[in-house]
Design a protein around this motif. Structure first.
Motif, PDB file in Angstrom:
ATOM      1  N   LYS A  27      42.495  34.457  35.299  1.00  0.00           N
ATOM      2  CA  LYS A  27      43.171  35.411  36.175  1.00  0.00           C
ATOM      3  C   LYS A  27      42.284  36.637  36.371  1.00  0.00           C
ATOM      4  O   LYS A  27      41.733  37.176  35.407  1.00  0.00           O
ATOM      5  CB  LYS A  27      44.503  35.822  35.547  1.00  0.00           C
ATOM      6  CG  LYS A  27      45.312  36.820  36.366  1.00  0.00           C
ATOM      7  CD  LYS A  27      46.598  37.167  35.627  1.00  0.00           C
ATOM      8  CE  LYS A  27      47.409  38.212  36.383  1.00  0.00           C
ATOM      9  NZ  LYS A  27      48.665  38.553  35.666  1.00  0.00           N
ATOM     10  N   TYR A  28      42.128  37.062  37.612  1.00  0.00           N
ATOM     11  CA  TYR A  28      41.301  38.238  37.895  1.00  0.00           C
ATOM     12  C   TYR A  28      41.825  38.949  39.129  1.00  0.00           C
ATOM     13  O   TYR A  28      42.611  38.400  39.920  1.00  0.00           O
ATOM     14  CB  TYR A  28      39.833  37.844  38.094  1.00  0.00           C
ATOM     15  CG  TYR A  28      39.572  37.009  39.327  1.00  0.00           C
ATOM     16  CD1 TYR A  28      39.094  37.597  40.508  1.00  0.00           C
ATOM     17  CD2 TYR A  28      39.784  35.639  39.331  1.00  0.00           C
ATOM     18  CE1 TYR A  28      38.846  36.850  41.634  1.00  0.00           C
ATOM     19  CE2 TYR A  28      39.547  34.877  40.464  1.00  0.00           C
ATOM     20  CZ  TYR A  28      39.070  35.484  41.606  1.00  0.00           C
ATOM     21  OH  TYR A  28      38.835  34.724  42.729  1.00  0.00           O
ATOM     22  N   GLN A  29      41.411  40.201  39.267  1.00  0.00           N
ATOM     23  CA  GLN A  29      41.812  41.036  40.399  1.00  0.00           C
ATOM     24  C   GLN A  29      40.659  41.122  41.402  1.00  0.00           C
ATOM     25  O   GLN A  29      39.514  41.336  41.021  1.00  0.00           O
ATOM     26  CB  GLN A  29      42.186  42.447  39.930  1.00  0.00           C
ATOM     27  CG  GLN A  29      43.272  42.500  38.866  1.00  0.00           C
ATOM     28  CD  GLN A  29      44.623  42.097  39.406  1.00  0.00           C
ATOM     29  OE1 GLN A  29      44.934  42.319  40.582  1.00  0.00           O
ATOM     30  NE2 GLN A  29      45.455  41.493  38.555  1.00  0.00           N
ATOM     31  N   GLU A  30      40.981  40.975  42.661  1.00  0.00           N
ATOM     32  CA  GLU A  30      39.963  41.022  43.728  1.00  0.00           C
ATOM     33  C   GLU A  30      40.403  42.000  44.806  1.00  0.00           C
ATOM     34  O   GLU A  30      41.583  42.050  45.172  1.00  0.00           O
ATOM     35  CB  GLU A  30      39.758  39.643  44.344  1.00  0.00           C
ATOM     36  CG  GLU A  30      38.672  39.622  45.415  1.00  0.00           C
ATOM     37  CD  GLU A  30      38.500  38.261  46.051  1.00  0.00           C
ATOM     38  OE1 GLU A  30      37.597  38.111  46.893  1.00  0.00           O
ATOM     39  OE2 GLU A  30      39.282  37.345  45.715  1.00  0.00           O
TER      40      GLU A  30
ATOM     41  N   SER B  54      42.109  30.420  30.222  1.00  0.00           N
ATOM     42  CA  SER B  54      40.757  30.960  30.090  1.00  0.00           C
ATOM     43  C   SER B  54      39.711  29.862  30.166  1.00  0.00           C
ATOM     44  O   SER B  54      40.029  28.669  30.100  1.00  0.00           O
ATOM     45  CB  SER B  54      40.607  31.729  28.772  1.00  0.00           C
ATOM     46  OG  SER B  54      40.877  30.873  27.685  1.00  0.00           O
TER      47      SER B  54
ATOM     48  N   THR C  12      45.799  39.448  43.182  1.00  0.00           N
ATOM     49  CA  THR C  12      45.610  38.653  41.967  1.00  0.00           C
ATOM     50  C   THR C  12      45.239  37.228  42.347  1.00  0.00           C
ATOM     51  O   THR C  12      45.933  36.589  43.134  1.00  0.00           O
ATOM     52  CB  THR C  12      46.882  38.649  41.114  1.00  0.00           C
ATOM     53  OG1 THR C  12      47.229  40.002  40.780  1.00  0.00           O
ATOM     54  CG2 THR C  12      46.676  37.856  39.836  1.00  0.00           C
TER      55      THR C  12
ATOM     56  N   TYR D 199      40.767  31.498  39.098  1.00  0.00           N
ATOM     57  CA  TYR D 199      39.632  30.609  39.260  1.00  0.00           C
ATOM     58  C   TYR D 199      40.104  29.154  39.158  1.00  0.00           C
ATOM     59  O   TYR D 199      40.903  28.811  38.288  1.00  0.00           O
ATOM     60  CB  TYR D 199      38.592  30.841  38.160  1.00  0.00           C
ATOM     61  CG  TYR D 199      37.851  32.155  38.267  1.00  0.00           C
ATOM     62  CD1 TYR D 199      36.969  32.394  39.306  1.00  0.00           C
ATOM     63  CD2 TYR D 199      38.014  33.144  37.299  1.00  0.00           C
ATOM     64  CE1 TYR D 199      36.284  33.597  39.402  1.00  0.00           C
ATOM     65  CE2 TYR D 199      37.327  34.343  37.378  1.00  0.00           C
ATOM     66  CZ  TYR D 199      36.472  34.561  38.429  1.00  0.00           C
ATOM     67  OH  TYR D 199      35.785  35.759  38.514  1.00  0.00           O
TER      68      TYR D 199
ATOM     69  N   PHE E  93      36.240  34.133  29.160  1.00  0.00           N
ATOM     70  CA  PHE E  93      36.786  35.016  30.195  1.00  0.00           C
ATOM     71  C   PHE E  93      38.048  34.396  30.772  1.00  0.00           C
ATOM     72  O   PHE E  93      38.178  33.168  30.841  1.00  0.00           O
ATOM     73  CB  PHE E  93      35.752  35.286  31.297  1.00  0.00           C
ATOM     74  CG  PHE E  93      35.321  34.081  32.072  1.00  0.00           C
ATOM     75  CD1 PHE E  93      36.011  33.665  33.215  1.00  0.00           C
ATOM     76  CD2 PHE E  93      34.212  33.340  31.668  1.00  0.00           C
ATOM     77  CE1 PHE E  93      35.601  32.566  33.931  1.00  0.00           C
ATOM     78  CE2 PHE E  93      33.805  32.232  32.375  1.00  0.00           C
ATOM     79  CZ  PHE E  93      34.498  31.842  33.515  1.00  0.00           C
TER      80      PHE E  93
END
Length: 416
Positions: free
Chosen positions: A266-269, A377, A334, A337, A263
Motif C-alpha cells: 500500500k502506498y500514496q501517490e 508486503s 491510495t 502494487y 516494503f
C-alpha cells in the motif's frame, strides 16, 4: 553577405524601370559604375534593386535615355529611422540597452573552476573572495598572473594554475599533484593491517610488512593480516632488532552479506491536474522583479521553478535570469502494487544496493536473494557474496625491541 549589410546600412530601393532604350540605359549605368541587382523583366518594364547613393546619380542617365523610374519599395536603416523619427522613446531605449550591455561587458559574471578534485570548488571560491575576485568584479581590477600565483601559494597540492578571461567569464583551470584525485601520502605511524570481515582471502599482494596469511586461508574479523613489525636477523638467524613500518598490502577478502528489504504494498501517490498556474519573475543580480502577480503554493499544491539565463552568447553571460514558477494541484490517492509491480520495485531497490556497493569499491560475486509477496508486503531476503580489499589499520602501540639487543646495548655502554 558583406554587400547585403552594406546595402542595409546605406539603404536601397526597388525600382520600376520603363524605357524605349532599355539596353542603352543599362549600358550607361554600367559605364558610370551604378550597380543594379536582381533585374527582372515584368511585361513591358524592368524591376531592379539600387542603393540610395546610386539613385541620386541616376537622373542624368534617365534624361538621356528618356527613361521613367518609380520607387516600389524602400529598405534599409535610413528609411527605418525616417519612418520612426517620432518614436523618441524607442531610440532612447536602444541607446540605453547598448550602454547597459557595454556596462555588463566590463565585469565578470561567471567564475568557472575545473581540474580540482582534492580541493573543493567552494573552498577555492572562498579564497577568491578573500582576493576580491567575485561575480560582478570589474575586469580591469583583475590580474590573472597574480591570481594564479596566489592560488598556488595557498593550496600546496596545486602545482599548476591557468587563469584567463573569456568574454564575461573567468576561467580557472588547476592541476593537482595527486595522480588519482587522492591526497598526497605522508609518513604514517607503524601499523598492522587487520580484517574488517570474517571470510576467505582470495588474493594478496604485500608491499610493506610481514604477511601472516596467504590466498586460500580464512580470516576472522579483527585478525591481523599483515604485521607492521619486521624482524631483522643476523647471520645466525637471531632476531637482533625490530623494524616498525606502516603495513601496505592489497588483501582481497570474500565474505557474505545478509540482505533483507521489506516494503508495504500500500502506498500514496500524488495525481496532478493538467491545468497549471504560471508566474514569472526577472532576476537582475540579487534583485528580483515580479512580472505580474506572484503565485504561492497552497494546500495540495506543488511549486516547480525554472531559471532561464538570458546570456547573449556562451562566452558572454550576464546576471539576468528569467524565472518561471508553475503551480500544480494534486490529489493524494491510495494505490496498491500488483505482484508484478512489487517484484519489479524489489529488483530496482536491490539494484540500487548493488550500485552503492560498487561505489564503495566492493565487488559483487554472487547474489542469492529471493522475493516473496504476501497480502500486505513484499519481502526480499538472502545473501550476497562480495569481495573487498581490506583497508582497516591498527596502530602499533608497543614499539619495544628484543631483549638480546637491549642487553648488548647495555653491555656496550658498561664497556665504555
Amino acid at each position: 553577405m558583406r554587400n547585403y549589410l552594406e546595402s542595409c546600412l546605406r539603404g536601397y530601393v526597388l525600382l520600376s524601370i520603363k524605357s524605349e532604350k532599355a539596353q542603352r540605359f543599362f549600358h550607361l549605368c554600367g559605364f558610370h559604375g551604378l550597380v543594379l541587382w536582381n533585374i527582372d523583366c515584368v511585361s513591358d518594364q524592368y524591376q531592379a534593386y539600387l542603393s540610395v547613393p546610386d539613385l541620386r546619380k541616376l537622373q542624368p542617365i534617365c534624361r538621356k535615355t528618356h527613361t521613367k523610374i518609380h520607387i516600389l519599395e524602400k529598405h534599409g536603416l535610413p528609411f527605418f529611422f525616417y519612418k520612426n523619427r517620432k518614436r523618441k522613446a524607442f531610440f532612447v531605449g536602444i541607446v540605453l540597452c547598448m550602454c547597459l550591455l557595454y556596462g555588463f561587458s566590463t565585469h565578470i559574471w561567471q567564475i568557472q573552476i575545473t581540474g580540482n578534485h582534492t580541493n573543493s570548488t567552494p573552498a577555492i571560491r572562498g579564497y577568491l573572495d578573500e582576493l576580491e575576485v567575485f561575480q560582478g568584479v570589474q575586469k580591469n581590477r583583475l590580474n590573472c598572473a597574480k591570481i594564479s600565483a596566489a592560488i598556488r601559494e595557498e593550496f600546496q597540492n596545486i602545482t599548476w594554475v591557468s587563469t584567463k578571461i573569456e568574454g564575461t567569464k573567468l576561467l580557472i583551470t588547476v592541476q593537482e599533484n595527486d595522480i588519482q584525485a587522492g591526497t598526497v601520502k605522508e609518513d604514517q605511524a607503524p601499523s598492522d593491517l587487520v580484517a574488517e570481515h570474517t571470510g576467505k582471502i582470495v588474493s594478496m599482494v604485500t608491499r610493506q610488512g610481514v604477511p601472516l596469511k596467504k590466498p586460500g586461508d580464512t580470516c576472522k574479523k579483527g585478525e591481523t593480516l599483515v604485521r607492521g613489525q619486521v624482524e631483522i636477523k643476523n647471520d645466525s638467524q637471531e632476531v637482533v632488532r625490530y623494524e616498525y613500518v606502516d603495513s601496505d598490502a592489497d588483501v582481497k577478502i570474500e565474505y557474505q552479506l545478509q540482505y533483507e528489504d521489506i516494503f508495504p504494498l500500500k502506498y500514496q501517490e500524488r495525481v496532478y491536474e493538467k491545468k497549471e498556474k504560471h508566474s514569472y519573475g526577472l532576476w537582475l543580480g540579487n534583485w528580483r522583479v515580479f512580472l505580474g502577480r506572484e503565485q504561492k503554493a497552497g494546500k495540495n499544491q506543488d511549486s516547480f521553478t525554472q531559471w532561464l539565463p538570458l546570456g547573449i552568447t556562451k562566452g558572454f553571460p550576464i546576471p539576468v535570469y528569467l524565472e518561471r514558477r508553475s503551480l500544480r494541484s494534486y490529489q493524494t490517492v491510495t494505490r496498491y502494487y500488483s505482484e508484478k509491480e512489487a517484484r519489479q520495485k524489489a529488483s530496482e531497490r536491490l539494484q540500487n544496493v548493488f550500485e552503492k556497493l560498487l561505489q564503495d569499491e566492493i565487488e559483487i560475486v554472487q547474489s542469492n536473494v529471493k522475493t516473496t509477496v504476501n497480502e500486505k508486503s513484499c519481502i526480499s531476503s538472502g545473501k550476497l557474496t562480495v569481495r573487498e580489499i581490506a583497508k582497516k589499520k591498527v596502530q602499533i602501540q608497543d614499539l619495544s625491541q628484543p631483549e638480546q639487543a637491549a642487553e648488548e646495548k647495555a653491555d656496550d655502554l658498561d664497556g665504555e
